[in-house]
Structures are given as C-alpha cells and as structure tokens.
Enzyme design. Structure first.
Site, PDB file in Angstrom:
ATOM      1  N   HIS A  10      -9.549  18.572  27.664  1.00 53.74           N
ATOM      2  CA  HIS A  10      -9.084  18.117  26.354  1.00 53.74           C
ATOM      3  C   HIS A  10      -9.199  19.227  25.317  1.00 53.74           C
ATOM      4  O   HIS A  10      -8.266  19.485  24.546  1.00 53.74           O
ATOM      5  CB  HIS A  10      -9.916  16.897  25.938  1.00 53.74           C
ATOM      6  CG  HIS A  10      -9.759  16.510  24.509  1.00 53.74           C
ATOM      7  ND1 HIS A  10     -10.689  16.858  23.554  1.00 53.74           N
ATOM      8  CD2 HIS A  10      -8.792  15.824  23.871  1.00 53.74           C
ATOM      9  CE1 HIS A  10     -10.298  16.377  22.383  1.00 53.74           C
ATOM     10  NE2 HIS A  10      -9.152  15.750  22.553  1.00 53.74           N
ATOM     11  N   CYS A  67      19.525  40.778  16.920  1.00 50.69           N
ATOM     12  CA  CYS A  67      18.481  39.802  16.582  1.00 50.69           C
ATOM     13  C   CYS A  67      17.738  39.358  17.841  1.00 50.69           C
ATOM     14  O   CYS A  67      17.022  38.368  17.829  1.00 50.69           O
ATOM     15  CB  CYS A  67      19.067  38.590  15.859  1.00 50.69           C
ATOM     16  SG  CYS A  67      20.374  37.746  16.751  1.00 50.69           S
TER      17      CYS A  67
END
Length: 784
Positions: free
Chosen positions: A424, A736
């Site tokens: 977790h 780009c």
C-alpha cells in the site's frame, strides 16, 4: 440476479461485478489458472441500500472535507453502522448461501475468500487497490456478515478521501463482492509485469511464505526478484527476513498470523523454476490485456494460481515518453533510472549493489517511489497521531494503513518497516509523487521523533541530517525548482520553447523562461473526464465539453501570454479510449500506435473534433491571440482539406490564424510541398513517431527497442530535407519530440536552420545554452 458465477463474466461486466470480478472472469475466459467463485453483484448492493431507504443518509454522511481527519472518522463510522445494521432481504440472503453451498466438496464446507470489487477500482488511470476489505478463510456462518463488511468498506476513511481527490462522486460508485474458493497457499505474493514507476521491461516479483495478504498489506517484508525481460534472466534477488506468515488455522479455519521458523526466515521462497513459471504467466496476462499488470498469485502443491490482476496505474507520464502506449507522446522526458531494490535491513542481496558511502545511512530498504527530500521525522504508531504529520514532514510507520492517506499527501517522504514494491505504501506514494522507502525492517524503531533526515526514494536509503543534494521539504517548491538559477536567458536566434502535458504544470513551465509552448497536449484533459468525448458530450452537452477544454488550455495560455502556445488536437489511441466510460465500441487494435488515431480519427468521427475547434475559437474570441492550433498524424494535403473545412465551420480562419501540422510520418515529410501549399504556417517534428515509422521499430516492443534511434541517418535526412524545404517555402519548423532535449539533436537542428526547439521543462535552460553555443560556433565559422 443477486449473484453471477465468475465463469459467466468478462471485462465488459465491470459495471455489474466491479473491477476485480471482471478481471477474474476475464482471466478465466483466457484459460489462466484462477480458483472458482461467484460475485454478489453491484446491483445487489444498490438495491440493498435503496430498498432499505438508507442511500440518501449514507451519501450525505460521507460528504465531508477530505482533509479533516476527524470528519473522515465520523463519516466512516456512520456509514458502517447504516450498512451492517440493516438486514438482508430474504431473497438475497438465500441466493448468496445457495451459491456458496455449491462450492463445497464431499459434504465439506468450502473455505472462501470474500473480496470487495468496486465499480471504480483497478481502472487504468486510478489505483483503488486495497481500499476495500478482503476476508480470508470464511465459512457459511460468517459469509453474510463479511459481505456486508465489504459493502461498508466502500466508505472507509481512505476510500472516501481517495474518491474525492480523484473526482469520483460517492453516489456513482457501486460495489460487488467476489466469493472465491481459497487457495491454501504455501507461498504467495505479487508481481509487476513491468517496472511500476518507469514502465521498463523489468518484471518485479515479491514472495513470502503463506497467504498473500501478508505481502499486500505490508505485514511482512517479502523476497524481491527482478527479472529483465529484455535479456530473459533474473537480474537481482533480495532475500528478506520474513518474520511472520499468514496461514489458515487447521482447527478453527480462521486466518492467523504465525512466527516463521528460524530456518525459513532468511530462506529463499521461490526456486528458479517457479520464477520462470510466474514470468510466463505474467507475460501471458500482460499480452491478454495489452498493458502492464499488477498480479497477485499463490502456489499450492506445486501449482501456480492467479488470484487477481489489475492495470499498473503508477507508471510516470514522462516515463519513456508514455511508453505504456499513450499516443502522440511527444512531450515526455527521459527514462528515469530504475528504482533500486537493494533489500531492507536484515535482508541479503544475491547481487552486487548498494551505496558506497553508507556511513550516515540510518536505515535502508526498497526505493519504492523516486525522489530525494530532507525533512523532520514524525513517527506514527496510532491513527490518532496522523494530525501530527504536517506539510513537509517525513512520515515513519510500521506499515501504512488505509486511513493514513490524508497524512501521506501532506508528507514530503514516507518510510515503513514492512512492505515491498507492491505494498500500500509503495503504490500510494508513487501515485502521490512522494519519495518513499519501504521494508526497512526497523525504521520506526531506529529513527527518532523530530529527527532531521534525508530520504532517497531512488537509492532506498534514509540518511542522518539534511543532505545538500536534497531540498529541505519545507522549502521545496516545484515551480522554483524549474526556475533557472541564473535569471539572464541566453539570447538565441533559434527559439527555445517548452512542452506542457497537463495544465497544472503551466506555472512551472512558464518559470523556465521558455519562448512559448511548442506542444500543449489535450489528451490528459480529455481522458481525465473518465468518459469518451462522445459519451461526455451526450451526457453533459457540447458546451460543457468545450468548457472543460477551455479551462485547461486557458490556464496555460494565461501563464505564457503573449508568448505563443501551440495546442494540439487530441491524439489518444483506441486502447486508451476503450478503458473510458462509453469506450465499449472502440476497436481492439493489435498495435494502436499504427491505428485509428490523430487526424484520421478526428476526420472520421468529427463531432468531438468540432467541439475541440469550437473551444479554441472561443478562446481566440476571448483575446487569446497567442493560441496556435496544431494537427497530429497528418499524411498529406487531402487530410488538410477536411481540417480547413472544420476550422472555418468553428470560426477559425485558416488564412489569418496561425496553424500547422505534426511531421510524424515519412509521408508527411516527403509531402511537405503539398502541405505548405495547403496553407500551413509551421511544421513540428514528432520524433518518436517519425522514428518508429521510418525504421519500422515499435518503441514499446522490447525485442526491437534497442533499434529505436532518433539520430539514425534516415530520420535525420527526413528532418533535414524538410527544414531546408520549409525555409524556402516560408514555413516555420520546430521539434517537440523527446529528442529535442538531446545535445546531438539540438546541434543538428540548429545547423540545419530549425526555427524553434521545444524541450521538456527540466531541460529548457540546458537547451538554451546548447543552442547559443552552436549558434556562436556557426557565426565564428562563417567569418574565419
């Protein structure tokens, strides 16, 4: 029907059986080894709360401030009481029990796992893993109570907090419950089919003795096995000290936690043969879903079983420039270094590694979430201590619990005693972007309250004091981190712009001093709506869809005004749309990167495209004359005839407003004269796509990824010839793609006469200096 058997469901039934149930049914349908079971449907839960008349009171009770820990606790308690104290309808009770009894063998009651399966869990862009309850070794006397407790766990503090942070309305989420025959696991664990942060082709397997709940919950620090899928071999093995295991008590049938015998504590859990079998199953399930998976598994009597599988949601957006398959990914950064797994305290590694300067290392473990930060230790042993964790503190605990998420968000770093890469703590830290070190073994005992430390989530270490290489947590500001240390921007003839993927990064991008935005992607704005554009427009209206786009684009245009911002129309692949609500009809393409995306999709399915252009037109009417529109995956002038028609229809005059195209295919590079004649003002190279289409290399395929080279002579020739022709035709050129941040590419582009280079945020100032250096050299060469 109150229940459905797993054999009868698949991925299309997520709204009925939840994420976990749909995944298990899909795995069974694919012929993978999954224990049998059934699902108490989400509709059964919804009927339960509505027919009992508790639905309005329930949703009102959980509508609280997610940052208020006391309010969260009260909301959870109220929701739990409402659900658990309300009786089952007789028909539902009998339907569940009758199905359970069918699972028994030879007159014996079956031991089953009862697992929550929410309809908004385990989705490709959000990990709700572990937020709802799971109960093991359940029999008939406890079954109905456990089903209710799963329903109630839809409203734990963590679940309430997480849904509100991710924008999932509580009343829109239902919950199913999976009832599945238990595997009496001798060993179990979790595996990531790809690296959970970078998406690299590296499989991580975690294994411990007994039931897998100990690994998933972080109760035990598991062994860690790293398998390099490119080289087909185990690269690293870390043997942890496995102090406890969870097993079924042979007398009571309940799940109990036992101490592991001394001789097994530091023994290796998995053999080479078992690793090979898990790797094979992991690759099968990833191939089936077409995306990296997080798989829970168990081994009993020599047989491997898959207990569940869900998409990995924590691969960073800049990892490998969207290596998970995000189309048109031209704005991503360089691949981050793989998280080191050098073992927790008390563990032994079967490979070389570790930090050579370890004198000031207080504790070490697994680097579970990257980044380095210095801060003050706050040790949490009880939930009542969570309020002590303030912005910039380092949260230290034995293992994180569901209710700790609000504090984890405030923390600058997280350290746990137990848990591995799939715990977790690791999963949530990666999603929050908080550096984390897990499985230290003794962090909460060695570190002291109020102590100043530096946590390094890449190396997996916690050092004494504030390290000069890490920012003090209370002073670290992402925007300031992007701002150049020297305020004077290098003066260059070649413009240096910046790539922006999400509106939230606008302020940080503008702080770089870039000459504008060379690529603003709208994919994240659209996909974050949770619905396909068509579904969103149908549900909320065209104006609402435009408003969502305007809000995101305007945020970037504001930060950069009057510097130009090139916004690109949507370029997401079908596999991403398929995962959204309304995506059931999306085609299942073998390679979505070569499929129905970019301008070809926009022209074939024009309604969302029209709304994108309408949103841009409204922004221009508002005065954002710095907005330039760019179209992806254009091949030829025929594509542009349709584009210009839609522009005029939306109120954007292609004769007076600047617009352009991405050069991402050899066809578009070779057809540049025709594109220029059609009226484009600029052409921008998307090097990732241009490279893979030129070299016939799928950059996400590990078997050929080493052949992916943006500096290949063929790629450079296409770029160079296009720049030369565009200069003759009066068309601006730019890049780009990810390669725009590489020194060799920058030098080549400036020498060829490119108009602008758009780089990643962190690379802008380096590119500016490199451009200046090359331009000065060219000037000197011209007069010598």
């Amino acid at each position: 029907m109150a229940v459905l058997w797993l054999d009868d469901v698949d991925a299309d039934d997520i709204g009925t059986v939840g994420g976990k149930g749909a995944s298990l049914g899909e795995l069974i349908g694919a012929g993978l080894p999954v224990p049998p079971g059934f699902v108490v449907t989400a509709g059964t839960y919804r009927e339960f709360i509505e027919e009992a008349g508790i639905d309005e009171e329930l949703f009102s009770a959980v509508d609280v401030d997610p940052e208020d820990s006391a309010a969260l606790r009260e909301a959870e308690a109220t929701a739990r009481e409402l659900i658990t104290e309300t009786p089952f309808p007789d028909e539902v009770r009998e339907g569940i029990l009758e199905s359970y009894r069918e699972m028994g063998e030879d007159g014996e009651e079956a031991f089953v796992a009862v697992r929550s399966s929410a309809t908004a869990e385990d989705l490709p862009d959000s990990s709700f893993a572990g937020q709802q309850e799971t109960f093991l070794n359940v029999r008939e006397t406890d079954l109905l109570r456990r089903v209710k407790e799963c329903w109630a766990s839809l409203f734990t503090q963590r679940a309430i907090y997480y849904r509100q942070q991710r924008g999932f309305p509580h009343e829109d989420v239902d919950i199913a419950v999976v009832v599945q025959r238990m595997v009496d696991a001798e060993k179990s664990g979790v595996l990531f089919t790809s690296h959970p942060s970078t998406g690299d082709p590296q499989m991580t397997i975690e294994a411990a003795w007994g039931l897998g709940e100990a690994v998933v919950s972080g109760t035990v620090s598991p062994d860690n096995y790293v398998y390099d899928r490119g080289r087909d071999r185990v690269e690293d093995v870390t043997i942890a000290e496995k102090k406890v295991e969870m097993v079924k008590d042979p007398e009571s049938g309940e799940t109990v936690q036992l101490d592991v015998e001394e001789d097994r504590r530091t023994a290796r859990v998995l053999s080479d043969e078992e690793i090979d079998e898990l790797v094979e199953l992991g690759e099968l399930v990833e191939d089936h879903y077409g995306t990296p998976q997080d798989v829970e598994w168990a081994i009993y009597d020599g047989e491997v079983y898959m207990l569940q599988s869900r998409p990995i949601t924590t691969i960073r957006e800049d990892a490998g420039d969207d290596a998970s398959g995000s189309a048109g990914g031209e704005a991503g950064g360089d691949l981050a270094a793989a998280v080191a797994g050098n073992g927790g305290s008390g563990g032994t590694a079967e490979s070389d590694g570790g930090d050579g300067d370890a004198a000031d290392v207080l504790v070490d473990g697994l680097g579970a979430s990257p980044g380095a930060v210095s801060g003050t230790v706050r040790i949490v042993t009880k939930l009542d201590h969570l309020d002590q964790v303030q912005e910039g503190d380092v949260l230290v605990t034995e293992m994180t619990m569901p209710d700790m998420v609000p504090a984890m968000k405030r923390a600058a770093g997280i350290v746990t005693d137990e848990g591995g890469m799939t715990s977790h703590a690791a999963i949530i830290s990666r999603e929050l972007g908080v550096p984390a070190v897990v499985g230290t073994g003794n962090g909460s005992r060695v570190l002291e309250e109020g102590q100043s430390v530096t946590i390094d989530g890449d190396k997996g270490t916690v050092r004494a004091g504030a390290d000069e290489t890490a920012e003090p947590a209370e002073e670290f500001e992402p925007v300031e981190a992007a701002r150049p240390e020297t305020p004077v921007k290098p003066m260059t003839a070649t413009e240096v712009k910046v790539n922006v993927s999400i509106p939230e990064a606008a302020e940080r991008a503008a702080a770089t001093g870039a000459d504008g935005v060379g690529l603003l992607r709208i994919e994240h704005m659209v996909l974050s709506l949770g619905k396909t554009p068509e579904r969103y427009i149908a549900d909320h209206g065209a104006r609402a869809y435009q408003d969502e786009l305007i809000e995101g684009v305007r945020r970037v245009a504001d930060e950069f005004y009057p510097r130009p911002v090139r916004v690109r129309t949507i370029d997401a692949p079908t596999d991403e749309f398929r995962e959204l609500e309304g995506g059931d009809g999306e085609p299942n393409e073998h390679n979505p990167m070569l499929g129905w995306r970019g301008i070809r999709r926009s022209l074939d399915k024009p309604e969302p495209f029209r709304q994108e252009l309408a949103a841009f037109a409204r922004l221009i009417d508002m005065g954002y004359d710095n907005l330039e529109v760019m179209f992806p995956l254009v091949n030829d002038a025929a594509d542009l005839e349709g584009v210009k028609g839609h522009m005029r229809e939306a109120g954007i005059d292609p004769e007076t407003h600047r617009w352009g195209v991405m050069i991402e295919t050899p066809a578009s590079a070779l057809q540049i004269d025709e594109l220029a004649e059609a009226g484009i003002d600029f052409a921008s190279f998307g090097t990732n796509d241009l490279t893979q289409y030129t070299l016939a290399v799928d950059r996400n395929n590990e078997h050929v990824a080493d052949r992916f080279d943006e500096l290949h002579p063929a790629v450079l020739r296409l770029i160079g010839d296009t720049i030369e022709r565009c200069r003759e035709l009066g068309v601006d050129t730019s890049i780009c793609g990810q390669a725009g941040s590489k020194t060799e590419m920058v030098e080549f582009l400036v020498e060829e006469g490119v108009s602008s280079i758009s780089a990643n945020i962190d690379a802008v100032r380096d590119v500016q200096h490199e451009v200046k250096r090359v331009e000065q050299r060219l000037l000197l060469d011209s007069v010598r």
